[in-house]
Every structure is written in C-alpha cells, then in structure tokens.
Design a protein around this motif. Structure first.
Motif, short mmCIF file in Angstrom:
data_model
loop_
_atom_site.label_atom_id
_atom_site.label_comp_id
_atom_site.label_asym_id
_atom_site.label_seq_id
_atom_site.Cartn_x
_atom_site.Cartn_y
_atom_site.Cartn_z
N THR A 134 38.40 46.50 25.70
CA THR A 134 37.91 46.61 24.32
C THR A 134 36.70 45.72 24.09
N ILE A 135 36.76 44.51 24.62
CA ILE A 135 35.64 43.57 24.49
C ILE A 135 34.40 44.10 25.19
N LEU A 136 34.57 44.62 26.41
CA LEU A 136 33.44 45.11 27.18
C LEU A 136 32.78 46.32 26.52
N ILE A 137 33.59 47.26 26.04
CA ILE A 137 33.04 48.47 25.42
C ILE A 137 32.27 48.12 24.15
N ARG A 138 32.84 47.29 23.30
CA ARG A 138 32.17 46.91 22.05
C ARG A 138 30.88 46.16 22.32
N THR A 139 30.93 45.21 23.25
CA THR A 139 29.74 44.43 23.56
C THR A 139 28.70 45.29 24.26
N GLY A 140 29.14 46.17 25.16
CA GLY A 140 28.21 47.05 25.86
C GLY A 140 27.44 47.94 24.89
N LYS A 141 28.13 48.45 23.87
CA LYS A 141 27.47 49.31 22.88
C LYS A 141 26.53 48.51 21.99
N SER A 142 27.01 47.36 21.50
CA SER A 142 26.19 46.58 20.57
C SER A 142 24.99 45.94 21.23
N HIS A 143 25.09 45.63 22.54
CA HIS A 143 23.99 44.98 23.25
C HIS A 143 23.24 45.96 24.16
N PRO A 146 24.49 49.69 29.46
CA PRO A 146 25.25 50.79 30.05
C PRO A 146 26.25 50.34 31.11
N ALA A 147 25.87 49.35 31.92
CA ALA A 147 26.75 48.88 32.99
C ALA A 147 28.00 48.24 32.41
N LEU A 148 27.83 47.42 31.37
CA LEU A 148 28.97 46.75 30.75
C LEU A 148 29.88 47.77 30.06
N ALA A 149 29.28 48.73 29.37
CA ALA A 149 30.07 49.75 28.68
C ALA A 149 30.83 50.62 29.70
N ALA A 150 30.15 50.97 30.81
CA ALA A 150 30.81 51.78 31.84
C ALA A 150 31.98 51.03 32.45
N ASP A 151 31.80 49.74 32.67
CA ASP A 151 32.88 48.92 33.21
C ASP A 151 34.06 48.91 32.24
N GLY A 152 33.76 48.81 30.93
CA GLY A 152 34.81 48.81 29.93
C GLY A 152 35.57 50.12 29.88
N HIS A 153 34.82 51.24 29.95
CA HIS A 153 35.48 52.55 29.94
C HIS A 153 36.32 52.76 31.19
N HIS A 154 35.82 52.26 32.32
CA HIS A 154 36.60 52.36 33.56
C HIS A 154 37.92 51.59 33.42
N ILE A 155 37.85 50.38 32.90
CA ILE A 155 39.06 49.58 32.74
C ILE A 155 40.00 50.20 31.72
N MET A 156 39.42 50.82 30.67
CA MET A 156 40.27 51.48 29.68
C MET A 156 41.00 52.67 30.29
N SER A 157 40.36 53.35 31.24
CA SER A 157 41.06 54.43 31.95
C SER A 157 42.21 53.85 32.77
N ASP A 158 42.02 52.64 33.25
CA ASP A 158 43.07 51.94 33.98
C ASP A 158 44.24 51.63 33.06
N VAL A 159 43.92 51.30 31.79
CA VAL A 159 44.97 51.03 30.79
C VAL A 159 45.79 52.29 30.55
#
Length: 306
Positions: A134-143, A146-159
C-alpha cells in the motif's frame, strides 16, 4: 538539459524494500517447511521473485534520478520503465514455476502438516506485505515512480496469493480434500500471470512515449486558457510522460506586431501555470505570428483571446 532532483522518499523506500522482501520470503519459506504444502511453496517462490525485484528497483531508481548529461540530455527517467518491464517478466516466471510445482502435486496430493502454525506464519507475512505494498503504490503514484508502483502492485499480487492460500488450506484441512492444495496453487498462478501482464503493459506504454493522462491534459488546457492573456490561441498541443518527468510542447499564436519580449512574458506565465499543476514538466513553446498559421487551421484551445 533537463534538471533532475533526487527524490529521497522514493530512493529510501526502494532501499527498505530489500530487507523487507528478504524477511517476508524467510517467513513464507518457513511456513512451507513446517507444513510441506505446495500452495505455501508457491507463495514462497513468488516471494523469491520479490527479493530480486527489490534489488532491481532500488538500483534502477537511483540510476533514473541521475542528472541529465551530454549523452542523455532529457534525463534517465525511462530506466524505471525498464525496471517495471523486468519485474513484470519475473512475475510471469514465478507463476510458471508455481504451475510446475502444483501440476506434480495434483497426482500425489496430501494434507499439510502443522497447518495452524504454518498458516499463522504465512498470515504474518501477508499482513506485512499488505502494508508495505500500500505504501509503495501510493508513493509510486504520487511521486511518479513507475518502478516503485510496479513493485507495489507486484507485492499486492503476493498479498492476494497469500489470502487465497490461507482460505484454500483451511478448506483443505476442514474437508479433508488434499487436492485443494495444488488446485489452489494453480488458481493463484493464473492471478499472478494477470498481474504480470498488467505491469508489463503499463510499462511498455511509458517506453512508447504515452501522452499525459486525460485529466492531466485537461488541466494543462485549462491552465493555457486561463493564463494566455495577450495571445490569440494555441494549436498542436502534444505531451509525453517519462516517469516523474512530463514533456509538453505547443504552438502559441500571437499578433504579428507583438514584440519578442511580450511573447516571452506570455510564455513565462504559461510555463509557471503548467508547472504548478504538472510538477517536473518541461515545456517547449513555439511562438508564431498569426499570419504564419496554415490556412484553415483552427486554434485547438478556444477562449484564449482576452
């Protein structure tokens, strides 16, 4: 050349992703070791990809934020899209490994050992991942990373994987149907494949110079309409997004008798207004006298004449 400011928030989060991914992987592999569940093994295999992705994201994000140089005069922003593509490919590879493991277990299914302890350990890993993603996706979008947001989405798929595994193993133990374990792993792998496709698709769009989002372009047009007093109009508005940077160019039509200084003043006003709503934007404004406009060409943005 385009000036670049290193974003300490993005870089710091990318760094902490490395030890966190190692910790979560350790918990999931421990859960598999305790239970022998192929579904938990599949969950752990995806986490090994998270570790590799975390390393890639950190080093690529650092590289992408390097200042523009003689060979890369528009900056290194697009390196982040390359990282996101690689991560998407890794997601797909993880899904295929899971399917391979689950397929063999379909023919020799067995109920997991110590399911309560294994699920408790895996559940803890899932909670950590959910908060971090959640932190990575929000920060990736606001800042605009793309790499940070992709990492967040990947981890969310892991969730999602962990949640599915948790529910499925409870059902397997409760009903006594051991085959639910490998079947669940295959269902999880299909979901992971879909997540990988989305990550790759979005990243390729950035590499292909995709335009600003519709709401961003609408805001740019509104800013031009509001702050172009003294000009006759604008045409050929174009844009492209490259990570945290945005590149916008258009033609500004002015009266033939307007001085260079007056036209420059309008351009400065427009640049300030657009950069206020699109941080990191780089503008190229071509000023042309009214008589230079091709015959019959319409001004794209109306209402600019004051």
């Amino acid at each position: 050349m385009v000036a670049v400011k290193v974003d300490p928030v993005v870089e710091r989060l990318a760094f902490w992703g490395i030890p966190i991914s190692f910790g979560v992987m350790g918990l999931k592999m421990l859960a598999w070791w305790v239970t022998g569940s192929v579904a938990l093994l599949s969950d752990g295999l995806e986490s090994t990809v998270n570790v590799v992705a975390a390393f890639i994201a950190y080093f690529v994000i650092r590289y992408a934020q390097r200042p523009a140089d003689q060979d890369h005069q528009f900056g290194h922003y697009k390196a982040e899209y390359l990282s996101a593509v690689v991560e998407g490919v890794l997601i797909v590879v993880a899904a295929l490994l899971i399917i391979q493991e689950a397929w063999g277990a379909l023919f020799e299914p067995r109920l997991p050992d110590a399911p309560v302890l294994g699920l408790a350990i895996n559940g803890l890993a899932g909670v950590i991942n959910a908060g971090w993603a959640t932190i990575l996706i929000r920060t990736g979008k606001s800042h605009r990373s793309p790499a940070l947001a992709a990492d967040g989405h990947h981890i969310m798929s892991d969730v999602v994987t962990s949640a599915g595994v948790f529910i499925g193993l409870i059902l397997a133990v409760w009903t006594g149907y051991a085959i639910l374990d490998p079947l669940l792993a295959i269902v999880v792998a299909v979901n992971i494949l879909w997540q990988g496709y989305k990550v790759i698709s979005n990243s390729l769009g950035g590499l292909m110079d995709r335009a600003l989002e519709p709401d961003e372009e609408a805001a740019v047009r509104e800013a031009i309409t509001t702050h172009s007093e003294g000009a006759l109009g604008v045409h050929d508005l174009k844009s492209r997004r490259a990570g945290a940077a945005a590149f916008i160019d258009f033609h500004l039509v002015v009266t033939a008798g307007m001085s260079v200084g007056e036209a420059h003043h309008i351009c400065d006003r427009l640049e300030d207004a657009i950069k206020a709503i699109i941080p990191g934007a780089t503008l190229a404004i071509h000023v042309e006298p009214e008589g230079e406009r091709p015959h019959g060409q319409k001004v794209e943005i109306e209402g600019t004449v004051k």
